[in-house]
Design an enzyme around this catalytic site. Structure first.
Site, PDB file in Angstrom:
ATOM      1  N   ASP A 123      -8.725   3.483  -2.452  1.00 17.08           N
ATOM      2  CA  ASP A 123      -9.717   3.950  -1.475  1.00 17.08           C
ATOM      3  C   ASP A 123     -10.979   4.454  -2.148  1.00 17.08           C
ATOM      4  OD1 ASP A 123      -7.891   3.226   0.388  1.00 17.08           O
ATOM      5  OD2 ASP A 123      -7.195   5.260   0.801  1.00 17.08           O
ATOM      6  N   GLU A 181       2.630   4.946  -4.057  1.00 19.15           N
ATOM      7  CA  GLU A 181       2.705   5.884  -5.207  1.00 19.15           C
ATOM      8  C   GLU A 181       4.067   6.568  -5.260  1.00 19.15           C
ATOM      9  OE1 GLU A 181       0.201   5.746  -2.903  1.00 19.15           O
ATOM     10  OE2 GLU A 181      -0.924   4.446  -4.260  1.00 19.15           O
ATOM     11  N   ASP A 205       0.846  -1.197   0.000  1.00 18.15           N
ATOM     12  CA  ASP A 205       0.000   0.000   0.000  1.00 18.15           C
ATOM     13  C   ASP A 205       0.883   1.250   0.000  1.00 18.15           C
ATOM     14  OD1 ASP A 205      -2.322   1.498   0.148  1.00 18.15           O
ATOM     15  OD2 ASP A 205      -2.328   1.495   2.340  1.00 18.15           O
TER      16      ASP A 205
HETATM   17  C1  GLC Z   1      -4.703   3.371   2.661  1.00 22.42           C
HETATM   18  C2  GLC Z   1      -5.136   2.111   1.919  1.00 22.42           C
HETATM   19  C3  GLC Z   1      -6.204   1.399   2.704  1.00 22.42           C
HETATM   20  C4  GLC Z   1      -5.653   1.079   4.078  1.00 22.42           C
HETATM   21  C5  GLC Z   1      -5.201   2.347   4.781  1.00 22.42           C
HETATM   22  C6  GLC Z   1      -4.509   2.076   6.102  1.00 22.42           C
HETATM   23  O1  GLC Z   1      -5.716   4.302   2.714  1.00 22.42           O
HETATM   24  O2  GLC Z   1      -5.554   2.389   0.617  1.00 22.42           O
HETATM   25  O3  GLC Z   1      -6.632   0.252   2.052  1.00 22.42           O
HETATM   26  O4  GLC Z   1      -6.624   0.449   4.852  1.00 22.42           O
HETATM   27  O5  GLC Z   1      -4.273   3.055   3.966  1.00 22.42           O
HETATM   28  O6  GLC Z   1      -3.411   1.265   5.955  1.00 22.42           O
END
Ligand code: GLC
Length: 844
Positions: free
Chosen positions: A511, A435, A432
């Site tokens: 998200d 980017e 995650d």
């Molecule tokens: C980001 C991710 C999400 C995750 C969050 C906390 O927003 O896209 O899926 O739950 O971070 O780690």
């Protein structure tokens, strides 16, 4: 005791700690938050400063193409296959560019001829002609019958202030697909598209920059398709006939002008060739095709409790996810107090036959006493500021440094670090924030001038590397499996990506938000990702975010979403801490609907697994837009609310609030059978389908065989001893069935079986036959149950001299080694056939 609201660190202006509630306030109003995340406005291409038209001064033939002297620049046009060419336009003396997205560089030399006269140079292969106009320089692509497939516009190609650009002719009849992960509709004609990997929390259907960059698209005109891959890692832009109906153009903020042109004319051939170039997905472990449950906010006990609840409620599922809370104060590769006993977690999960996946973020906490930070600092592994000091940005752990994944030693190190997770029983890694996201950073990321030192010591700026940061991280993670878990198939899930990332990771669309727009958007998003090589895709079922009070996963929204979500390649319910969203959180009706559709997914696993096998072999998407399958039917070109789930099932979900019916387009050229009622329809018409909550309209393509099995609560629960061949027959149906151990890499060494099935209506009787093509895997299958719909009661069923006995019930048939049972009420005939039946089975 656990506080009700967990504390989540986040910085916007200065380091602050905010509670979950405060965070949700920060996230709203949604628009304000979305604005700070989006990158700085685009630098438009200045049309007044485009390069003066160039002219070919001289030509030199290469072993696979030509090199052209263009005066100001030089061009290489190389043939990789008879239907794919690489075009590079470079400053004189510059080397051609190959991004890390490219999987294959070693192409044979296809047969080709070069002809030259005063005006033109024509390169011809068996499938493609590249007609180069000398002055002004311009390229035209023609098929073998001389039809123009694609052609440079008069504005041509070149560099404007360092920005490589290409203008192409188009007209109203041309449509565009692909472009990886994009918001909006399926057909991208009329869109202005941008690619710059962006943490786009709670994006909307109009958000320009989201998480992944796949600068590849398909043009479709006159029912013929071509593909174009603009391999450039800088921020890129695609104006797809938004400015004018007569041309489209693409450009990047820097780098070299490199693109690949692929002739179809079938979309499936374009995707196949594109994924030869950038890599096909690897065959995932079967468990990762099962249902998965996740929440930002689960602690160790929650994971076990929720897993247990799935088992108690008999809702099939395979994996739970541990979000950032498992770490020790968000330090990567550690376990913290909220998951204080990972060994117990493993034991508990093993008992429940659940896998678990941990999140991983690239930001490494700046902390002198933290081993990962110490190692990376000692070895000079971090991304740098322009002045050479490590770049520090604020993410979940607070001040963090970021690994320079451009270096192979950094990737090797990162790969090995995964041992800390695998040792505790982790089955998959969820990458995650890659980017990479930096709270409060420019465009919610790093400054453009941060520096990456490459293996050869050269220095690259972030504006070139940003879009491949995640790709390289995913490569390292994938290697993490190879070094720590040899022979076990990796499962990596990623948010950000570049072209080619499909060979390392599945992609989820970040998200999204609990609202109807987002449910609707999953269809074109996944479809276009699939056309862009990323066959393993999915969306947070039910929606992840709740930026405003209206963004609620209501029982109706969740029910409709699980109907769709059970029929996407990657099926995971994931949400954030400020709501409840397990399949049982909405009352009995929705729980039953969830069970029904997730169970159906598990029954269809042999079919789904085979679709992944096809994706691994030919790049074929698992979730396909109708146009992929039916490009000769123009009514499919703009359809973004239906899709094919594999080769035989068309899904036409209800995705509008309050709706209990919908119109369904049945593509032309085939017949369709309503999965629920058995009603048959001619293709090429629009019908209305009643679909109350709990009904997902599914249509089976006539003359299909769909391999199925009994439902399991998790993959591997029960041996596959009887394969159901669910057959919708009018003329002839065939299926090539692939089987292997579903978990290891042994299949790459030939340990698999392929059995071809054919079922044919011949006059008054039906014939079944199988042909075992490859038999190198020790299968558990002992029998097949041929299930024929809309059937008649047979007089006899026999294989050679051997008569199959008639059973008086389905249960009785199941007790027999062979035989048949006719369900008169449902008009369904079941024929049980031993797996080693070597004769044709005749049904008279
Ligand atoms: C980001 C991710 C999400 C995750 C969050 C906390 O927003 O896209 O899926 O739950 O971070 O780690």
């Amino acid at each position: 005791m656990k506080p009700k609201k967990k504390w989540v660190p986040l910085i916007l202006a200065g380091a602050v700690l905010l509670s979950g509630n405060a965070l949700s306030q920060l996230y709203s109003p949604q628009t304000a938050y979305a604005e700070v995340q989006q990158p700085a406005p685009d630098t438009p291409l200045d049309k007044n400063k485009l390069q003066q038209p160039m002219a070919v001064q001289s030509v030199r033939q290469l072993d696979n193409g030509v090199k052209l002297d263009l005066g100001a620049e030089e061009a290489y046009i190389r043939l990789l296959t008879s239907d794919m060419a690489k075009v590079s336009i470079l400053n004189k003396g510059e080397e051609e560019f190959v991004s890390p997205g490219i999987a294959k560089t070693d192409w044979g030399t296809p047969k080709f001829k070069v002809k030259e006269d005063d005006k033109r140079i024509i390169i011809t292969t068996d499938n493609l002609s590249i007609d180069i106009n000398k002055s002004p320089f311009g390229i035209k692509y023609l098929d073998k019958n001389g039809n123009v497939i694609n052609e440079d516009d008069i504005k041509g190609s070149g560099y404007e202030d360092g920005k490589p650009y290409v203008f192409k002719k188009t007209d109203k009849a041309e449509n565009f697909y692909g472009f990886g992960e994009q918001t909006g509709g399926l057909n991208k004609r009329g869109y202005d598209i941008g690619m710059w990997n962006t943490d786009a929390y709670s994006y909307t259907k109009d958000t320009k920059y989201v998480y992944a960059t796949i600068p590849f698209f398909i043009g479709l005109k006159g029912q013929k398709a071509y593909g174009l891959f603009f391999d450039n890692t800088y921020r890129s832009h695609f104006n797809m006939a938004k400015e004018s109906d007569d041309y489209y153009y693409y450009y990047a903020d820097g780098g070299k002008l490199t693109y690949y042109f692929i002739n179809g004319p079938e979309i499936k051939d374009v995707v196949d060739r594109y994924t030869d170039l950038t890599g096909k997905i690897n065959l995932p472990p079967e468990w990762s095709l099962g249902f998965q449950q996740s929440k930002w906010g689960y602690w160790q006990d929650d994971i076990v409790r929720v897993a247990k609840t799935f088992r108690e409620k008999q809702i099939p599922a395979d994996a739970m996810y541990a979000d950032i809370d498992y770490m020790n104060d968000y330090r990567v590769f550690t376990w913290g107090p909220k998951y204080s006993d990972p060994d117990k977690l493993k034991a508990d999960m093993d008992k429940l036959n659940f896998r678990y996946v941990t999140i991983n973020d690239p930001g490494v906490k700046v902390d002198e006493s933290f081993d990962t930070y110490q190692e990376g600092t000692k070895n000079n592994f971090w991304v740098k500021n322009a002045d050479g000091s490590p770049y520090v940005g604020y993410v979940w752990p607070g001040d963090s440094v970021f690994p320079n994944f451009l270096r192979s030693d950094v990737r090797d190190w990162w790969a090995k670090k995964h041992k800390a997770l695998f040792d505790k029983g982790v089955s998959g890694i969820w990458n995650d924030m890659n980017e990479p996201a930096v709270f409060g950073g420019p465009g919610w990321s790093m400054p453009l001038d941060t520096v990456y030192e490459a293996d050869d010591g050269s220095k690259k700026q972030n504006k070139e590397i940003h879009n491949i940061f995640a790709h390289l991280e995913n490569e390292a993670t994938y290697e993490g499996f190879k070094v720590n878990k040899p022979n076990i198939r990796p499962f990596v899930l990623t948010r950000a990506a570049y072209a080619g990332t499909q060979r390392y990771a599945a992609i989820w669309t970040g998200d999204n938000t609990s609202n109807w727009d987002h449910l609707r958007m999953t269809i074109p998003m996944n479809s276009n990702l699939g056309l862009s090589g990323a066959a393993f895709v999915g969306n947070d079922i039910g929606g992840f975010a709740k930026p405003t009070a209206q963004d609620q996963p209501t029982p109706e929204l969740f029910a409709r979403w699980i109907e769709v979500g059970a029929f996407v390649p990657f099926s995971r319910d994931h949400y954030s801490w400020d709501k409840e969203q397990e399949p049982w959180a909405f009352g009995k009706e929705v729980e039953d609907i969830s069970r029904k559709y997730i169970s159906l997914r598990y029954e269809l696993l042999p079919y789904l697994y085979n679709q992944f096998k096809r994706a691994q072999e030919s790049g074929q998407p698992v979730q396909q837009p109708l146009v992929y399958h039916f490009q000769h039917d123009p009514n499919t070109y703009n359809n973004d609310n239906q899709y094919m789930f594999g080769d035989s099932l068309m899904i036409a979900p209800v995705v509008n609030q309050g709706a209990t019916s919908r119109s369904v387009y049945l593509p032309a050229g085939v017949k369709w059978v309503d999965y629920w009622t058995g009603e048959e329809f001619e293709g090429g018409q629009t019908i209305t389908k009643q679909a109350d909550l709990g009904t997902l309209p599914i249509y089976v393509k006539q003359d299909s065989i769909i391999p199925r099995r009994e439902v399991q609560q998790y993959t591997g629960e029960k041996k596959l001893t009887n394969l159901i061949l669910d057959t919708y027959l009018e003329g002839q149906a065939s299926y090539s069935f692939y089987e292997d151990d579903a978990n290891t890499e042994d299949y790459t060494r030939g340990e698999f079986n392929v059995t071809d099935f054919r079922v044919e209506q011949k006059g008054n009787h039906i014939e079944f036959e199988q042909d075992k093509q490859t038999q190198n895997y020790d299968s558990d299958i002992q029998s097949y149950t041929l299930k024929l719909h809309d059937a008649k009661e047979p007089n006899k069923v026999q294989a050679a001299e051997n008569k199959y006995g008639k059973a008086s019930s389905f249960d009785e048939l199941n007790q027999q080694a062979s035989g048949y049972y006719f369900d008169a009420a449902a008009k369904v005939l079941y024929v049980k056939i031993p797996a080693n039946e070597s004769h044709k089975v005749k049904i008279d």
